[in-house]
Design an enzyme around this catalytic site. Structure first.
Site, PDB file in Angstrom:
ATOM      1  CG  HIS A 110      19.051 -15.379  23.524  1.00 32.80           C
ATOM      2  ND1 HIS A 110      18.714 -15.410  24.863  1.00 32.80           N
ATOM      3  CD2 HIS A 110      18.360 -14.345  22.987  1.00 32.80           C
ATOM      4  CE1 HIS A 110      17.850 -14.438  25.116  1.00 32.80           C
ATOM      5  NE2 HIS A 110      17.624 -13.767  24.003  1.00 32.80           N
ATOM      6  CG  HIS A 112      18.700 -11.714  19.026  1.00 35.45           C
ATOM      7  ND1 HIS A 112      17.367 -11.962  18.772  1.00 35.45           N
ATOM      8  CD2 HIS A 112      18.797 -11.575  20.373  1.00 35.45           C
ATOM      9  CE1 HIS A 112      16.687 -11.971  19.909  1.00 35.45           C
ATOM     10  NE2 HIS A 112      17.528 -11.725  20.898  1.00 35.45           N
TER      11      HIS A 112
HETATM   12  P1  AMP Z   1      15.387 -11.620  24.006  1.00 38.42           P
HETATM   13  O1  AMP Z   1      14.455 -10.464  24.148  1.00 38.42           O
HETATM   14  O2  AMP Z   1      16.749 -11.191  23.562  1.00 38.42           O
HETATM   15  O3  AMP Z   1      15.418 -12.462  25.278  1.00 38.42           O
HETATM   16  O4  AMP Z   1      14.823 -12.479  22.821  1.00 38.42           O
HETATM   17  C1  AMP Z   1      14.234 -13.739  22.962  1.00 38.42           C
HETATM   18  C2  AMP Z   1      13.945 -14.218  21.568  1.00 38.42           C
HETATM   19  O5  AMP Z   1      13.565 -15.578  21.632  1.00 38.42           O
HETATM   20  C3  AMP Z   1      12.801 -13.474  20.858  1.00 38.42           C
HETATM   21  O6  AMP Z   1      13.305 -12.894  19.650  1.00 38.42           O
HETATM   22  C4  AMP Z   1      11.779 -14.574  20.575  1.00 38.42           C
HETATM   23  O7  AMP Z   1      11.111 -14.419  19.343  1.00 38.42           O
HETATM   24  C5  AMP Z   1      12.648 -15.816  20.601  1.00 38.42           C
HETATM   25  N1  AMP Z   1      11.945 -17.051  20.920  1.00 38.42           N
HETATM   26  C6  AMP Z   1      11.109 -17.283  21.957  1.00 38.42           C
HETATM   27  N2  AMP Z   1      10.679 -18.548  21.932  1.00 38.42           N
HETATM   28  C7  AMP Z   1      11.263 -19.143  20.874  1.00 38.42           C
HETATM   29  C8  AMP Z   1      11.232 -20.459  20.311  1.00 38.42           C
HETATM   30  N3  AMP Z   1      10.483 -21.426  20.838  1.00 38.42           N
HETATM   31  N4  AMP Z   1      11.963 -20.717  19.200  1.00 38.42           N
HETATM   32  C9  AMP Z   1      12.715 -19.739  18.648  1.00 38.42           C
HETATM   33  N5  AMP Z   1      12.793 -18.485  19.132  1.00 38.42           N
HETATM   34  C10 AMP Z   1      12.078 -18.185  20.225  1.00 38.42           C
END
Ligand code: AMP
Length: 126
Positions: A110, A112
């Site tokens: 993903h 951001h």
């Molecule tokens: P990372 O640390 O880069 O793996 O970030 C994972 C991101 O996913 C975090 O910013 C979370 O807030 C986001 N996240 C987790 N679950 C969900 C969800 N169900 N819908 C949208 N974002 C999510």
């Protein structure tokens, strides 16, 4: 390089429609949705639909069509948010946490997209 994709991760469940998301954009190979715990006024996640764990996995294993689609999807979201510097926007930051040192929480690639306020310097310390 070897990756094993865990299809029980939360983004895989979003892609299968098992849990909802706040969708921003969908293309043939990508999906964009708002981060559930936003860290800026604009905080969108863009994911490929394919089973890629992190960026280098995607860059190595994805098809050219997936790479192009994903890259264009990120650009389209930036345009939709109105943050493109070249169009008078205030700018944005892309982050793709990968692996332990980057504290990747969800093992599905993903990116951001963060914007809507001054974001400060990239890292606070070496
Ligand atoms: P990372 O640390 O880069 O793996 O970030 C994972 C991101 O996913 C975090 O910013 C979370 O807030 C986001 N996240 C987790 N679950 C969900 C969800 N169900 N819908 C949208 N974002 C999510």
């Amino acid at each position: 390089m070897s990756y094993t994709y865990d299809d029980q991760n939360i983004f895989a469940k979003i892609l299968r429609g098992e849990i909802p998301c706040s969708q921003v954009l969908e293309t043939e190979h990508s999906l964009a949705f708002n981060d559930i715990s936003e860290q800026a006024p604009h905080h969108v996640l863009v994911i490929p639909k394919g089973p890629y764990v992190c960026y280098d996995h995607f860059a190595t294993a994805a098809t050219d069509a997936e790479v192009v689609d994903f890259t264009r999807a990120i650009g389209a979201v930036c345009k939709a948010l109105g943050v493109e510097p070249g169009a008078g926007g205030s700018g944005y930051r892309l982050i793709a946490n990968s692996g332990a040192h980057a504290v990747q929480e969800v093992p599905h690639l993903h990116v951001h997209i963060l914007g809507g306020r001054p974001l400060g310097r990239m890292l606070k310390q070496v």
